[in-house]
Design a protein around this motif. Sequence first.
Motif, PDB file in Angstrom:
ATOM      1  N   ALA A   1      -3.531  -4.926   1.568  1.00 43.06           N
ATOM      2  CA  ALA A   1      -4.944  -5.244   1.798  1.00 43.06           C
ATOM      3  C   ALA A   1      -5.281  -6.652   1.321  1.00 43.06           C
ATOM      4  O   ALA A   1      -6.030  -7.386   1.979  1.00 43.06           O
ATOM      5  CB  ALA A   1      -5.827  -4.210   1.089  1.00 43.06           C
TER       6      ALA A   1
ATOM      7  N   ARG B   1      -8.043  -7.287   4.381  1.00 44.02           N
ATOM      8  CA  ARG B   1      -8.614  -6.111   5.012  1.00 44.02           C
ATOM      9  C   ARG B   1      -9.137  -5.156   3.942  1.00 44.02           C
ATOM     10  O   ARG B   1      -8.611  -5.100   2.826  1.00 44.02           O
ATOM     11  CB  ARG B   1      -7.559  -5.382   5.854  1.00 44.02           C
TER      12      ARG B   1
ATOM     13  N   LEU C   1      -9.593  -1.657   1.948  1.00 48.26           N
ATOM     14  CA  LEU C   1      -8.688  -0.554   1.606  1.00 48.26           C
ATOM     15  C   LEU C   1      -9.495   0.734   1.587  1.00 48.26           C
ATOM     16  O   LEU C   1     -10.403   0.885   0.768  1.00 48.26           O
ATOM     17  CB  LEU C   1      -8.043  -0.806   0.247  1.00 48.26           C
TER      18      LEU C   1
ATOM     19  N   PHE D   1     -11.897  -8.210  -2.060  1.00 49.56           N
ATOM     20  CA  PHE D   1     -11.054  -7.010  -2.073  1.00 49.56           C
ATOM     21  C   PHE D   1     -12.003  -5.813  -2.051  1.00 49.56           C
ATOM     22  O   PHE D   1     -12.650  -5.493  -3.042  1.00 49.56           O
ATOM     23  CB  PHE D   1     -10.167  -6.981  -3.313  1.00 49.56           C
TER      24      PHE D   1
ATOM     25  N   CYS E   1      -8.993  -1.034   8.640  1.00 46.57           N
ATOM     26  CA  CYS E   1      -8.758  -0.747   7.224  1.00 46.57           C
ATOM     27  C   CYS E   1      -7.272  -0.502   6.966  1.00 46.57           C
ATOM     28  O   CYS E   1      -6.547  -0.006   7.826  1.00 46.57           O
ATOM     29  CB  CYS E   1      -9.530   0.505   6.783  1.00 46.57           C
ATOM     30  N   VAL E   2      -6.834  -0.856   5.752  1.00 48.75           N
ATOM     31  CA  VAL E   2      -5.561  -0.365   5.228  1.00 48.75           C
ATOM     32  C   VAL E   2      -5.860   0.976   4.575  1.00 48.75           C
ATOM     33  O   VAL E   2      -6.805   1.084   3.780  1.00 48.75           O
ATOM     34  CB  VAL E   2      -4.964  -1.359   4.213  1.00 48.75           C
ATOM     35  N   ARG E   3      -5.076   2.004   4.894  1.00 44.26           N
ATOM     36  CA  ARG E   3      -5.418   3.367   4.466  1.00 44.26           C
ATOM     37  C   ARG E   3      -4.448   3.867   3.407  1.00 44.26           C
ATOM     38  O   ARG E   3      -3.234   3.811   3.564  1.00 44.26           O
ATOM     39  CB  ARG E   3      -5.440   4.291   5.684  1.00 44.26           C
TER      40      ARG E   3
END
Length: 347
Positions: A71, A76, A78, A239, A258-260
């Motif tokens: 992220a 991106r 999280l 962040f 999104c980063v998942r």
Amino acid sequence: MSLWPVYTGSSEPHDGIDALPAPPPWRAFDGGPALPPARVAGERAGGSPGRAHRARTYQPTAETVQLVNAALHLRRPLLVTGPPGSGKSSLPYAVARELKLGGVLRWNITSRTALTDGLYQYDPLSRLYAAGRGGGGRGPLTEGRDGAETAIEDHLRLGPLGTALLPYERPRVLLIDEIDKSDLDLPNDLLHILEEGQYEIPELVRAARTHPVAEVMVADSEERVPVRHGEVRCRAFPFVVLTSNGEREFPPAFLRRCVRLELRQPLREQLEDIVRAHLGPLDERDQALVDTFLHRGSAGELATDQLLNAIYLTRTSGLDAASREELAEALMPYLGRAAETWDVDDV
């Protein structure tokens, strides 16, 4: 210092964020003029002593470290899902502490939360009252500057999201807590803001012809920052951690941006590390409580906080063994009703 990982999960503060590579071309932002990094005021930065303790003792998994770094590198958000007590809301505090990113900006979401609540709050009634007292005969809703008491920025304050998107030299950390409790439209409303890294404040845009620079108060202090022509654009993308208890599905377009990260109930070794970080070495009684927690957790939802509470009280209460077991049982009820009718011994 190696460029990967920037966040190590060690909890030791360092300046590794300065080694973060340039963003992908499609995630580069050029807001300015640059603002200095947010202040880091020791252990108390951005939160209570309890938050500082959790930031210092947070025990991330290897997967958590990897995805936090993903992220950070990709700029991106999280999206963190997991059961209550799995450490979702502690993670951003741990990252902010290790990377020396200042206080965490926190936006708590409810079913009534709108996007503007996170960007800024403007109180036109207080401005109307101030203008009526000292407007010098000019209309109270005039967008020009009559004097300090009627200036628009004196009645406007940035929210957590709005502050995070200011052009700081280092990224701010923003926690958007329990996004799954929001109105159905909020995730979609966030898409444009988080994709573009900018927003406008209409009240300041309208006043820009006569008052191009407004000194606006930020969300987490009394500090004022300049906003030019009513436009805010980030420089270092914040962040952003969005937490969810997994109670709803999100639009595919939102998830794609999104980063998942999915947090699960910790295994025994990680549980022992968590207890050790908070309360020191484990003895035989503590090990027995860990066994009880794991056994009960196989039949229903428990939170790590419940285990920490049980171990702390059994250490300090001075109770006999039978009373300690009874107290521990009372401190570790299931978090959902579904498991209450299950027989743990049958699992």
